[in-house]
Design an enzyme around this catalytic site. Structure first.
Site, short mmCIF file in Angstrom:
data_model
loop_
_atom_site.label_atom_id
_atom_site.label_comp_id
_atom_site.label_asym_id
_atom_site.label_seq_id
_atom_site.Cartn_x
_atom_site.Cartn_y
_atom_site.Cartn_z
CB SER A 27 -0.88 0.05 1.18
OG SER A 27 -1.45 -1.36 1.26
CG HIS A 59 -3.21 -4.31 -2.10
ND1 HIS A 59 -2.79 -5.37 -1.44
CD2 HIS A 59 -2.30 -2.92 -1.51
CE1 HIS A 59 -2.69 -4.66 -0.30
NE2 HIS A 59 -1.17 -3.37 -0.34
CG HIS A 81 -2.58 -8.17 3.47
ND1 HIS A 81 -2.64 -8.08 1.80
CD2 HIS A 81 -2.10 -7.92 3.47
CE1 HIS A 81 -2.23 -6.31 1.48
NE2 HIS A 81 -1.44 -6.16 2.49
CE1 TYR A 83 -4.38 -6.82 5.54
CE2 TYR A 83 -6.26 -7.01 4.78
CZ TYR A 83 -5.34 -6.66 4.84
OH TYR A 83 -4.58 -6.02 4.18
CD GLU A 84 -6.41 -9.58 0.67
OE1 GLU A 84 -7.08 -8.90 0.01
OE2 GLU A 84 -5.01 -9.41 1.25
CB ALA A 111 1.77 1.37 3.80
CG MET A 198 -2.33 -5.41 9.32
SD MET A 198 -4.11 -5.17 8.95
CE MET A 198 -3.99 -3.71 10.28
CB SER A 199 1.93 -7.73 4.74
OG SER A 199 3.21 -6.21 4.65
CG ASN A 222 -0.96 3.78 11.20
OD1 ASN A 222 -0.71 3.07 9.88
ND2 ASN A 222 -0.90 4.18 12.06
CG HIS A 234 -7.02 1.80 5.04
ND1 HIS A 234 -5.79 1.30 5.19
CD2 HIS A 234 -7.22 1.15 3.59
CE1 HIS A 234 -5.19 0.12 4.20
NE2 HIS A 234 -5.62 0.37 2.75
N1 LIG Z 1 -1.24 -3.48 12.45
C1 LIG Z 1 -1.23 -2.49 11.78
N2 LIG Z 1 -0.67 -2.61 10.81
C2 LIG Z 1 -0.68 -1.12 10.67
N3 LIG Z 1 -1.11 -0.66 9.05
C3 LIG Z 1 -1.06 0.58 8.46
I1 LIG Z 1 -0.45 0.97 7.08
N4 LIG Z 1 -1.05 1.20 9.76
C4 LIG Z 1 -1.00 -0.27 10.60
C5 LIG Z 1 -0.96 -0.18 11.97
O1 LIG Z 1 -1.20 0.81 12.66
N5 LIG Z 1 -1.20 -1.45 12.64
#
Ligand SMILES: Nc1nc2[nH]c(I)nc2c(=O)[nH]1
Length: 258
Positions: A27, A59, A81, A83-84, A111, A198-199, A222, A234
């Site tokens: 991302s 993506h 991912h 989570y998908e 990201a 998360m990746s 972030n 997001h």
């Molecule tokens: N787990 C998690 N994944 C993220 N991806 C992104 I962009 N920011 C974050 C975050 O703050 N936590």
């Protein structure tokens, strides 16, 4: 087997027998890909054996073949991912296929949330090491992979020569899709994490198990939950990525030109 089938399809569809470098663009990194160079061949991921349909937001779902200074580079626009609902093996399949297609170096971008004080939104950070907090692995059987220097010291030195302002950090990979609570971020900080996402961690493990060198760069999009007391969205994440694209593109091109 599926990785080899996908590698054959990549070689056939791009007309390039071997791609020495693979780049996974997460991302916020897609715009940076344009700075690397114009693809001379592109394949929609779902057309390749074993490639799923990356989620819509953020993506691209394309595989591009570009040449940078005589290096054949494979750009994987987007990723799958956990989570998908993908299995760990499905998550790492694009990297496995790229290595089967000849990649000796895998550049993983993502990201991430910034945990360490002083990290700024929009800042790229080299991954020096990772915490695999997914409770998953792409490996099956007695594949006792050594992960010392999994994040290649020489490639990190090269990246820092290109952009001396680059810092380094430990990336914590979690399942998601929810962001962390402030208490979880405090826990991750205590565990030594500087970045959270998360990746990436499963892809790195797979790449190392296949003998490829790995370089990772996180774009801080972030500040992690509780670091600023703000709420996370997001949409902000994607916007920050776009803003940083020119600097990221210059960095990626510089690395790929070496
Ligand atoms: N787990 C998690 N994944 C993220 N991806 C992104 I962009 N920011 C974050 C975050 O703050 N936590």
């Amino acid at each position: 087997m599926l990785a080899e089938q996908a590698a054959e399809a990549i070689a056939e569809r791009t007309g390039v027998p071997r791609h020495r470098v693979a780049v996974v663009l997460g991302s916020g990194w897609q715009q940076a890909a344009a700075e690397i160079g114009a693809p001379h061949a592109s394949i929609a991921m779902p057309e390749l054996p074993g490639f799923g349909r990356p989620s819509a937001q953020g993506h691209g779902g394309m595989v591009h073949s570009v040449t940078v200074n005589d290096n054949n580079v494979l750009l994987l626009m987007g990723r799958q991912h956990l989570y998908e609902g993908y299995t760990p093996q499905q998550v790492v399949h694009p990297v496995s296929a790229a290595i089967a297609a000849g990649a000796e170096i895998v550049l993983l971008t993502n990201a991430a949330g910034g945990i360490r004080g002083g990290l700024r939104v929009g800042e790229p950070v080299l991954i020096a090491d990772h915490l695999n907090l997914t409770a998953r692995t792409p490996l099956e059987g007695a594949r006792f992979v050594d992960l010392v220097d999994a994040w290649d010291p020489e490639l990190r030195t090269l990246a820092k020569e290109l952009d001396p302002s680059l810092g380094e950090g430990v990336y914590a990979g979690l399942l998601g899709p929810q962001y962390e609570t402030p208490a979880e971020i405090r826990m991750l900080a205590t565990l030594g994490a500087d970045l959270v996402g998360m990746s990436t961690v499963l892809e790195a493990i797979e790449a190392r198990s296949r003998g490829a060198r790995v370089l990772g760069i996180s774009l801080v999009t972030n500040l992690a939950a509780g670091v600023t007391g703000q709420h996370l969205s997001h949409a902000e994440v994607l916007a920050e990525g776009q803003a940083a694209a020119p600097r990221l593109g210059k960095l990626l091109r510089g690395i790929l030109e070496r």
